[in-house]
Scaffold this motif. Sequence first.
Motif, mmCIF file in Angstrom:
data_model
loop_
_atom_site.group_PDB
_atom_site.id
_atom_site.type_symbol
_atom_site.label_atom_id
_atom_site.label_comp_id
_atom_site.label_asym_id
_atom_site.label_seq_id
_atom_site.Cartn_x
_atom_site.Cartn_y
_atom_site.Cartn_z
ATOM 1 N N ASP A 125 3.154 -7.219 7.333
ATOM 2 C CA ASP A 125 4.433 -6.865 6.706
ATOM 3 C C ASP A 125 4.399 -5.408 6.274
ATOM 4 O O ASP A 125 3.413 -4.939 5.699
ATOM 5 C CB ASP A 125 4.695 -7.758 5.494
ATOM 6 N N GLN A 134 9.973 -8.042 2.679
ATOM 7 C CA GLN A 134 9.128 -9.081 3.273
ATOM 8 C C GLN A 134 8.190 -9.718 2.251
ATOM 9 O O GLN A 134 7.717 -10.837 2.459
ATOM 10 C CB GLN A 134 8.318 -8.482 4.429
ATOM 11 N N THR A 151 5.627 -14.727 7.476
ATOM 12 C CA THR A 151 6.924 -14.152 7.121
ATOM 13 C C THR A 151 7.941 -14.398 8.227
ATOM 14 O O THR A 151 9.107 -14.711 7.955
ATOM 15 C CB THR A 151 6.776 -12.645 6.864
#
Length: 402
Positions: free
Chosen positions: A161, A166, A348
Amino acid sequence: MQNRLLLPAAPPRPAVLPAPGEAAPLQRPWRTGTTPEKQSRRRKLLLHCLNLSPWAAAEPSAALLPSPRRCSLPRCSGAGPLSRTTGSRLLIKLVFAPAAPPASFAGTAALRPRSRGGDGGDTGFRRGAMSGRAAEPPPDATLRRWEREQAQLKASVVEEDTEEWQEDASFTGLERVGGVDLSYIKGDDTSACASLVVLSYPALEVLYEDCRMVAVSAPYVAGFLAFREVPFLVEAVQRLQQEEPKLKPQVLLVDGNGLLHPRGFGVACHLGVLTDLPCIGVAKNLLQVDGLVRDELHREQIRSLQREGDTFPLTGTSGRVLGMVLRSYNSSSKPLYISVGHRVRLETAVRLVKSCCRYRIPEPIRQADIRSREYIRKQLCSPLEVISSGPESRKKEAELDD
């Protein structure tokens, strides 16, 4: 009962097509028949009613019009050459086009839209009796060059990320999610519609839409889909940045694979590196790489996904987790195959895809697919303008905008 094609009465004339360049009667009562000559005449007539040259495809075919009661031909806006009836007759105004096919259209068009299925690249329209041209397979030297390019770009892939939004469980700060897709005209794999949409988040309302007909020159080769499609998607992102920079997506969902790829560099990775945007690969079928196969064990794992949001990892024989299988929608037992594209972690990516699903397919990709197919249907009512990739295409687009 066999369908019949009837036109207003006219003085008797020989039932033959005019030679290229010759004048033709404006109206002619033709009836369907079983002879190749009659079927060929009817097929050419239908091509013309889609604003294509009746000589656009010379190969004989047994293409027949559908029953008017189940007619799925595209509707034309305004007073067009094609109209529907509720009875057993379909009235078509016949005006012959020039002998040469339009230079802006490379093949023929199929008639009936179909739902998406298969891989990310299998999209567009059902193959009918009319067929278009297919791209030639690339030479070995081209494949080796593509492999080298993939290896060079793969070094730039970031699997972590990189954005603040995120890190938040509810993606606070994420406002715009993009989706891309290419829809092909079945029967002509060189003509497609490249689509980019940007949706608000979390409302998932369409903020921006860009659909363009493109001429696809690179053939489809397994493992090299990006070289066929990504150039058009990159141009769509560049147009967005120039025209509406405030609507630039913060993440792109791609109909295809990312790290789940024979060389670990699928279309989502390719697009992410070239645009420097976070990208997520969302595929509808399992790409069998690194020992991953759709065997009974895999099917049993899919059956174990009881509720939407349930997942299990895709671990190859190398021991590396290449992606995640997600049940995205309670009403569909068919899962999605999520993989990292660029600048996002797998966990994510899975959470974001799940949050974008109103149905099985995440809304950004679903809207890109719907709008690209609708764009093709509208183009069937007018001459298709197919845009190629590169500087010449941008010059052509500027001329069209003027």
